[in-house]
Design a protein around this motif. Structure first.
Motif, PDB file in Angstrom:
ATOM      1  N   SER A 198     -29.752  25.312 -17.546  1.00 54.89           N
ATOM      2  CA  SER A 198     -28.694  24.667 -18.331  1.00 54.89           C
ATOM      3  C   SER A 198     -27.435  24.486 -17.500  1.00 54.89           C
ATOM      4  CB  SER A 198     -28.378  25.504 -19.574  1.00 54.89           C
ATOM      5  OG  SER A 198     -29.494  25.630 -20.407  1.00 54.89           O
ATOM      6  N   LEU A 199     -27.062  25.527 -16.752  1.00 56.54           N
ATOM      7  CA  LEU A 199     -25.866  25.442 -15.913  1.00 56.54           C
ATOM      8  C   LEU A 199     -26.062  24.427 -14.783  1.00 56.54           C
ATOM      9  CD1 LEU A 199     -24.831  29.207 -15.703  1.00 56.54           C
ATOM     10  CD2 LEU A 199     -23.608  27.370 -16.879  1.00 56.54           C
ATOM     11  N   LEU A 200     -27.280  24.342 -14.253  1.00 56.61           N
ATOM     12  CA  LEU A 200     -27.558  23.347 -13.215  1.00 56.61           C
ATOM     13  C   LEU A 200     -27.397  21.932 -13.764  1.00 56.61           C
ATOM     14  CD1 LEU A 200     -30.675  24.895 -11.421  1.00 56.61           C
ATOM     15  CD2 LEU A 200     -28.387  24.587 -10.456  1.00 56.61           C
ATOM     16  N   ILE A 201     -27.947  21.704 -14.942  1.00 57.83           N
ATOM     17  CA  ILE A 201     -27.817  20.391 -15.570  1.00 57.83           C
ATOM     18  C   ILE A 201     -26.355  20.100 -15.877  1.00 57.83           C
ATOM     19  CG2 ILE A 201     -28.371  19.044 -17.641  1.00 57.83           C
ATOM     20  CD1 ILE A 201     -31.069  20.533 -17.680  1.00 57.83           C
ATOM     21  N   TYR A 202     -25.651  21.113 -16.382  1.00 60.61           N
ATOM     22  CA  TYR A 202     -24.226  20.959 -16.682  1.00 60.61           C
ATOM     23  C   TYR A 202     -23.448  20.600 -15.421  1.00 60.61           C
ATOM     24  CZ  TYR A 202     -19.503  22.200 -18.227  1.00 60.61           C
ATOM     25  OH  TYR A 202     -18.171  22.169 -18.526  1.00 60.61           O
ATOM     26  N   GLY A 203     -23.723  21.324 -14.324  1.00 55.23           N
ATOM     27  CA  GLY A 203     -23.013  21.083 -13.075  1.00 55.23           C
ATOM     28  C   GLY A 203     -23.287  19.713 -12.482  1.00 55.23           C
ATOM     29  N   ILE A 204     -24.552  19.275 -12.583  1.00 56.38           N
ATOM     30  CA  ILE A 204     -24.922  17.966 -12.039  1.00 56.38           C
ATOM     31  C   ILE A 204     -24.301  16.834 -12.852  1.00 56.38           C
ATOM     32  CG2 ILE A 204     -26.869  16.378 -11.678  1.00 56.38           C
ATOM     33  CD1 ILE A 204     -28.567  18.904 -11.051  1.00 56.38           C
ATOM     34  N   SER A 205     -24.301  16.977 -14.162  1.00 62.07           N
ATOM     35  CA  SER A 205     -23.817  15.893 -15.018  1.00 62.07           C
ATOM     36  C   SER A 205     -22.297  15.899 -15.189  1.00 62.07           C
ATOM     37  CB  SER A 205     -24.489  15.986 -16.399  1.00 62.07           C
ATOM     38  OG  SER A 205     -24.187  17.220 -17.034  1.00 62.07           O
ATOM     39  N   TYR A 206     -21.640  17.021 -14.858  1.00 67.15           N
ATOM     40  CA  TYR A 206     -20.209  17.167 -15.116  1.00 67.15           C
ATOM     41  C   TYR A 206     -19.364  16.014 -14.563  1.00 67.15           C
ATOM     42  CZ  TYR A 206     -15.634  19.364 -15.575  1.00 67.15           C
ATOM     43  OH  TYR A 206     -14.342  19.620 -15.906  1.00 67.15           O
ATOM     44  N   PRO A 207     -19.571  15.568 -13.312  1.00 67.67           N
ATOM     45  CA  PRO A 207     -18.705  14.507 -12.777  1.00 67.67           C
ATOM     46  C   PRO A 207     -18.972  13.133 -13.382  1.00 67.67           C
ATOM     47  CG  PRO A 207     -19.823  15.737 -11.020  1.00 67.67           C
ATOM     48  CD  PRO A 207     -20.514  16.051 -12.297  1.00 67.67           C
ATOM     49  N   PHE A 208     -20.083  12.949 -14.079  1.00 65.06           N
ATOM     50  CA  PHE A 208     -20.504  11.612 -14.478  1.00 65.06           C
ATOM     51  C   PHE A 208     -20.383  11.338 -15.979  1.00 65.06           C
ATOM     52  CE2 PHE A 208     -23.085  13.032 -10.823  1.00 65.06           C
ATOM     53  CZ  PHE A 208     -22.609  12.134  -9.866  1.00 65.06           C
ATOM     54  N   VAL A 209     -20.297  12.380 -16.793  1.00 56.65           N
ATOM     55  CA  VAL A 209     -20.210  12.169 -18.236  1.00 56.65           C
ATOM     56  C   VAL A 209     -19.030  12.957 -18.794  1.00 56.65           C
ATOM     57  CG1 VAL A 209     -22.672  11.721 -18.542  1.00 56.65           C
ATOM     58  CG2 VAL A 209     -21.834  14.055 -18.704  1.00 56.65           C
ATOM     59  N   LYS A 210     -18.481  12.471 -19.914  1.00 48.34           N
ATOM     60  CA  LYS A 210     -17.298  13.108 -20.481  1.00 48.34           C
ATOM     61  C   LYS A 210     -17.619  14.428 -21.156  1.00 48.34           C
ATOM     62  CE  LYS A 210     -13.149  12.134 -23.119  1.00 48.34           C
ATOM     63  NZ  LYS A 210     -12.365  11.106 -23.840  1.00 48.34           N
ATOM     64  N   TYR A 211     -18.817  14.517 -21.751  1.00 49.17           N
ATOM     65  CA  TYR A 211     -19.190  15.725 -22.473  1.00 49.17           C
ATOM     66  C   TYR A 211     -20.500  16.295 -21.930  1.00 49.17           C
ATOM     67  CZ  TYR A 211     -15.574  14.592 -25.884  1.00 49.17           C
ATOM     68  OH  TYR A 211     -14.375  14.324 -26.488  1.00 49.17           O
ATOM     69  N   PRO A 212     -20.469  16.901 -20.742  1.00 55.87           N
ATOM     70  CA  PRO A 212     -21.698  17.473 -20.182  1.00 55.87           C
ATOM     71  C   PRO A 212     -22.259  18.616 -21.021  1.00 55.87           C
ATOM     72  CG  PRO A 212     -19.787  18.171 -18.905  1.00 55.87           C
ATOM     73  CD  PRO A 212     -19.307  17.114 -19.858  1.00 55.87           C
ATOM     74  N   GLN A 213     -21.419  19.209 -21.894  1.00 53.72           N
ATOM     75  CA  GLN A 213     -21.918  20.300 -22.729  1.00 53.72           C
ATOM     76  C   GLN A 213     -22.960  19.832 -23.741  1.00 53.72           C
ATOM     77  OE1 GLN A 213     -18.738  19.196 -22.761  1.00 53.72           O
ATOM     78  NE2 GLN A 213     -17.735  19.530 -24.737  1.00 53.72           N
ATOM     79  N   ASP A 214     -23.083  18.497 -23.922  1.00 56.54           N
ATOM     80  CA  ASP A 214     -24.131  17.994 -24.811  1.00 56.54           C
ATOM     81  C   ASP A 214     -25.505  18.444 -24.337  1.00 56.54           C
ATOM     82  OD1 ASP A 214     -22.153  16.768 -26.224  1.00 56.54           O
ATOM     83  OD2 ASP A 214     -22.685  14.727 -25.657  1.00 56.54           O
TER      84      ASP A 214
END
Length: 245
Positions: free
Chosen positions: A30-46
């Motif tokens: 989950s943290l890996l997905i969060y970290g990868i998506s963080y720069p590209f989407v506004k709500y990576p916590q989704d």
């Protein structure tokens, strides 16, 4: 009585280990997905919330003595203020089971447990410090921003856990927020979670199968009411009626 209590504590200990074991299993991806998506989407916590919902589904499936009977609406507004009854700490994963793109209000302070606090924040839990006006303002500001961007906010109507025997007084915050943002209230009645893990208990109550009923009621729109108090009273009445059925 003593044997039943011991079995209840053994069952709840197993559930506790299972729940946090599942979180531990999923937290790294989950943290890996969060970290990868963080720069590209506004709500990576989704993404984190989605994986959390998977954890909750596995958890309840793996605890045979808990039977969930969930009745949802066929169609939901794009964005809403969900207002739920609250009988047990089990209500958090129950709501996370089916609500998406949300922040949820809690008065439980996880800040003293750093890892749990950080994971809770990523899942969408927001702690309200009643003694800190700045915290209250910032939290409600974040909620308002979420609703303006067509997302969801979740409140426990009474602000704390009840006994499961009737509803207490509702707090005004959710209704004030709904009126201000012109977003509907969606009432949710959770009944039966206190039968297995009541307020103040750390052990499951008894050893029999517990049926937890979750009923989502029709949306309540702010433009039907002249003020937040009338909206609150109406919501309290229909949720009370649903609890008595």
């Amino acid at each position: 009585m003593g044997g039943s209590m011991r079995l209840g504590c053994i069952a709840s200990s197993f559930a506790f280990i299972l729940f946090f074991g599942l979180i531990g299993l999923f937290v790294i991806p989950s943290l890996l997905i969060y970290g990868i998506s963080y720069p590209f989407v506004k709500y990576p916590q989704d993404r984190f919330q989605y994986l959390s919902s998977v954890i909750y589904k596995i958890f309840f499936f793996s605890i045979p003595r808990i039977k969930l009977d969930i009745k949802l609406l066929e169609e939901l507004p794009k964005s809403a203020v969900y207002v739920s009854t609250h009988q047990s700490n089990l209500d958090y994963p129950i709501l996370g089971y089916f609500i998406q793109k949300y922040l949820i209000m809690t008065t439980m302070n996880f800040k003293k447990i750093p890892f749990i606090s950080q994971v809770g924040h990523l899942i969408g839990i927001r702690h309200l410090d009643k003694n800190n006006l700045g915290n209250i303002s910032d939290t409600y500001g974040e909620f308002e921003q979420m609703l303006q961007e067509d997302r969801n906010v979740v409140f426990f109507a009474e602000g704390t856990r009840g006994s499961g025997k009737g509803l207490g007084r509702f707090k005004k915050g959710a209704f004030r927020l709904a009126m201000k943002t012109n977003k509907p209230i969606i009432p949710i009645v959770i009944d039966g979670s206190a039968d297995i893990l009541a307020k103040g208990n750390f052990c499951f109550s008894g050893t029999k199968k517990a049926n937890i009923k979750v009923q989502m009621l029709e949306p309540i729109y702010p433009d039907k009411f002249s003020n937040e108090s009338d909206m609150l009273k109406y919501t309290h009445n229909i949720m009370s009626e649903s609890c008595q059925k």
